[in-house]
Design a protein around this motif. Structure first.
Motif, PDB file in Angstrom:
ATOM      1  N   LEU A   1      35.978 -18.834 -15.133  1.00 53.67           N
ATOM      2  CA  LEU A   1      35.124 -17.811 -15.460  1.00 53.67           C
ATOM      3  C   LEU A   1      35.768 -16.513 -16.253  1.00 53.67           C
ATOM      4  O   LEU A   1      36.705 -16.159 -15.857  1.00 53.67           O
ATOM      5  CB  LEU A   1      34.626 -16.746 -14.407  1.00 53.67           C
ATOM      6  N   THR A   2      35.276 -16.235 -17.306  1.00 55.54           N
ATOM      7  CA  THR A   2      35.518 -14.928 -17.983  1.00 55.54           C
ATOM      8  C   THR A   2      35.355 -13.944 -17.279  1.00 55.54           C
ATOM      9  O   THR A   2      34.381 -13.895 -16.243  1.00 55.54           O
ATOM     10  CB  THR A   2      34.771 -14.985 -19.428  1.00 55.54           C
ATOM     11  N   ALA A   3      36.324 -12.956 -17.054  1.00 53.61           N
ATOM     12  CA  ALA A   3      36.163 -11.950 -16.123  1.00 53.61           C
ATOM     13  C   ALA A   3      36.734 -10.387 -16.606  1.00 53.61           C
ATOM     14  O   ALA A   3      37.648 -10.401 -17.390  1.00 53.61           O
ATOM     15  CB  ALA A   3      36.858 -12.135 -14.855  1.00 53.61           C
ATOM     16  N   VAL A   4      35.919  -9.465 -16.040  1.00 51.39           N
ATOM     17  CA  VAL A   4      36.671  -8.029 -16.256  1.00 51.39           C
ATOM     18  C   VAL A   4      37.815  -7.777 -15.271  1.00 51.39           C
ATOM     19  O   VAL A   4      37.533  -8.198 -14.069  1.00 51.39           O
ATOM     20  CB  VAL A   4      35.667  -7.033 -16.025  1.00 51.39           C
ATOM     21  N   ALA A   5      38.827  -7.878 -15.609  1.00 49.11           N
ATOM     22  CA  ALA A   5      40.035  -7.431 -14.886  1.00 49.11           C
ATOM     23  C   ALA A   5      40.706  -6.099 -14.824  1.00 49.11           C
ATOM     24  O   ALA A   5      41.073  -5.588 -15.819  1.00 49.11           O
ATOM     25  CB  ALA A   5      41.264  -8.374 -15.475  1.00 49.11           C
ATOM     26  N   PRO A   6      40.279  -5.016 -13.722  1.00 45.32           N
ATOM     27  CA  PRO A   6      40.918  -3.900 -13.501  1.00 45.32           C
ATOM     28  C   PRO A   6      42.069  -4.157 -13.523  1.00 45.32           C
ATOM     29  O   PRO A   6      42.539  -5.245 -12.905  1.00 45.32           O
ATOM     30  CB  PRO A   6      39.931  -3.661 -12.074  1.00 45.32           C
ATOM     31  N   PRO A   7      43.099  -3.066 -13.768  1.00 47.13           N
ATOM     32  CA  PRO A   7      44.409  -3.287 -13.494  1.00 47.13           C
ATOM     33  C   PRO A   7      45.224  -3.035 -12.311  1.00 47.13           C
ATOM     34  O   PRO A   7      45.640  -2.052 -11.931  1.00 47.13           O
ATOM     35  CB  PRO A   7      44.893  -2.192 -14.780  1.00 47.13           C
ATOM     36  N   LYS A   8      44.821  -3.794 -11.262  1.00 48.19           N
ATOM     37  CA  LYS A   8      44.827  -3.648  -9.945  1.00 48.19           C
ATOM     38  C   LYS A   8      46.327  -3.346  -9.706  1.00 48.19           C
ATOM     39  O   LYS A   8      46.825  -2.216  -8.814  1.00 48.19           O
ATOM     40  CB  LYS A   8      44.316  -4.673  -8.915  1.00 48.19           C
ATOM     41  N   ARG A   9      47.275  -4.140  -9.990  1.00 56.58           N
ATOM     42  CA  ARG A   9      48.735  -3.896  -9.885  1.00 56.58           C
ATOM     43  C   ARG A   9      49.238  -2.604 -10.514  1.00 56.58           C
ATOM     44  O   ARG A   9      50.115  -1.741  -9.926  1.00 56.58           O
ATOM     45  CB  ARG A   9      49.528  -4.995 -10.331  1.00 56.58           C
ATOM     46  N   ALA A  10      48.865  -2.524 -11.586  1.00 55.51           N
ATOM     47  CA  ALA A  10      49.232  -1.098 -12.334  1.00 55.51           C
ATOM     48  C   ALA A  10      48.504   0.140 -11.573  1.00 55.51           C
ATOM     49  O   ALA A  10      49.351   1.059 -11.495  1.00 55.51           O
ATOM     50  CB  ALA A  10      48.624  -1.123 -13.642  1.00 55.51           C
ATOM     51  N   VAL A  11      47.350  -0.020 -11.003  1.00 53.60           N
ATOM     52  CA  VAL A  11      46.883   1.246 -10.340  1.00 53.60           C
ATOM     53  C   VAL A  11      47.645   1.353  -9.158  1.00 53.60           C
ATOM     54  O   VAL A  11      48.226   2.350  -8.708  1.00 53.60           O
ATOM     55  CB  VAL A  11      45.554   0.803  -9.747  1.00 53.60           C
ATOM     56  N   GLY A  12      48.125   0.385  -7.991  1.00 50.09           N
ATOM     57  CA  GLY A  12      49.210   0.570  -7.286  1.00 50.09           C
ATOM     58  C   GLY A  12      50.526   1.005  -7.636  1.00 50.09           C
ATOM     59  O   GLY A  12      50.977   1.850  -6.888  1.00 50.09           O
ATOM     60  N   ALA A  13      50.934   0.825  -8.875  1.00 45.73           N
ATOM     61  CA  ALA A  13      52.147   1.129  -9.245  1.00 45.73           C
ATOM     62  C   ALA A  13      52.152   2.538  -9.729  1.00 45.73           C
ATOM     63  O   ALA A  13      53.201   3.289  -9.252  1.00 45.73           O
ATOM     64  CB  ALA A  13      52.751   0.133 -10.095  1.00 45.73           C
TER      65      ALA A  13
END
Length: 351
Positions: free
Chosen positions: A302-314
């Motif tokens: 699936l094409t998907a929107v990827a929030p920057p999850k790891r970057a948010v945590g870091a």
């Protein structure tokens, strides 16, 4: 005028003192100096005992007075609404950044709707944490209102994927969030470029991400000049998925042949169910998921929107360490990071 090596190294030490720990690539961006030059300067400073290098990051060593960078030896408490999904990568990003800074993260879990956030935070505080990363329960339509206790915490705290209501005391907390409204705009712009004049939105309604996705959808269709069909409420049950597939099939027969679905788990159910209606993804229906936790594992991917999850945590961990080091001298930071679109097979080609 080009800075001398001594001037660059002084600036590097100042930046590391401010951050506690920082990646070499980020350090180069901040200083406006080529990464290869910064690596050379960092190596020289490390040889002189002025810096410590760990997995691409640098921090200050203890000096003769016993002073340590803000992260060294710290224990950071982190509250999340669950594991096994979206917040796994947020936690991983925070944990990796903590390790690089000589700190460690301990976890508390307060599930959506359990109203146990304050209790879990009290338990984390009993573990003598030096600061908190907080993703407390979020109520659709109310946000974090009713969470005034967040403003009275005895240690510094950073909200993670959360933002307090502007008029509340908790609005003075640091915060790091994904800009989900931008993520929706990126997805709809891609589908519009492929020739879709209307895109269905199928979304949950029980989380902050779902709330922001819905708000972002309304704004994006207006900005892009798309038609705005009614939003489909997602019921994550076998019957609910069948109903969702039927709604999308009806829309496809009427000419609406694209859908954005929040979230991955719900979107992954659709290709097989749509085949029962004689529809294929992406040949007959273009499908984009939101979250990008499991989207690549679907058939088709699936094409998907990827929030920057790891970057948010870091970023949240780094901001907390800066707050621990600078105290009230550091202005309140409320940072938004932009999602990206991971293009895979499910959105197809031009129509």
């Amino acid at each position: 005028m080009t800075a001398s090596a001594q001037e660059r190294r002084t600036r590097i030490l100042d930046a590391v003192r401010e951050a506690g720990s920082i990646r070499v690539v980020e350090l180069a961006e901040r200083l406006g100096v080529p990464t290869v030059t910064v690596r050379r300067d960092v190596a020289a400073l490390a040889d002189d005992g002025k810096l410590e290098r760990t997995h691409g990051s640098v921090s200050l060593p203890a000096d003769a007075t016993g002073w340590w960078p803000a992260g060294r030896g710290r224990v950071i408490g982190m509250l999340v609404p669950g594991v096994g999904g979206y917040f796994d990568e947020v936690v991983a990003g925070a944990s990796a950044a903590a390790t690089a800074a000589g700190a460690r993260v301990i976890l508390g879990i307060a599930p959506y709707g359990a109203d146990s956030g304050r209790e879990q935070v009290d338990r984390l505080l009993e573990s003598d944490v030096g600061g908190l990363l907080l993703a407390p329960d979020w109520t659709p339509g109310r946000g974090l209102r009713g969470s005034e206790w967040l403003a009275g915490l005895p240690v510094p705290a950073v909200l993670v994927e959360r933002r307090a209501e502007p008029a509340t005391p908790a609005a003075q907390l640091d915060a790091v969030c994904s800009n989900h409204r931008h993520g929706v705009l990126v997805a709809l712009r891609r589908l519009a470029e492929l020739g879709h004049g209307s895109v269905l939105l199928a979304a949950r309604s029980d989380t902050r991400t779902a709330h922001e996705v819905r708000a972002g959808y309304t704004a994006a269709v207006q900005q892009l000049g798309l038609a705005e069909p009614p939003v489909i409420d997602v019921d994550s049950s076998p019957r609910g998925y069948q109903d969702l597939a039927e709604r999308i099939a009806e829309a496809a027969r009427s000419g609406i042949r694209a859908a954005l679905v929040h979230n991955d788990q719900d979107a992954m159910q659709l290709p097989a169910l749509l085949r029962a209606h004689g529809l294929r993804v992406p040949e007959d229906v273009a499908l984009v998921a939101y979250d990008d936790v499991y989207a690549a594992l679907s058939d088709p991917p699936l094409t998907a929107v990827a929030p920057p999850k790891r970057a948010v945590g870091a970023e949240a961990l780094g901001l907390l360490l800066r707050r621990l080091g600078a105290g009230d001298e550091l202005p309140v930071h409320q940072t938004e990071l932009l999602p990206t679109l991971k293009v895979r097979r499910s959105c197809g080609g031009p129509v």
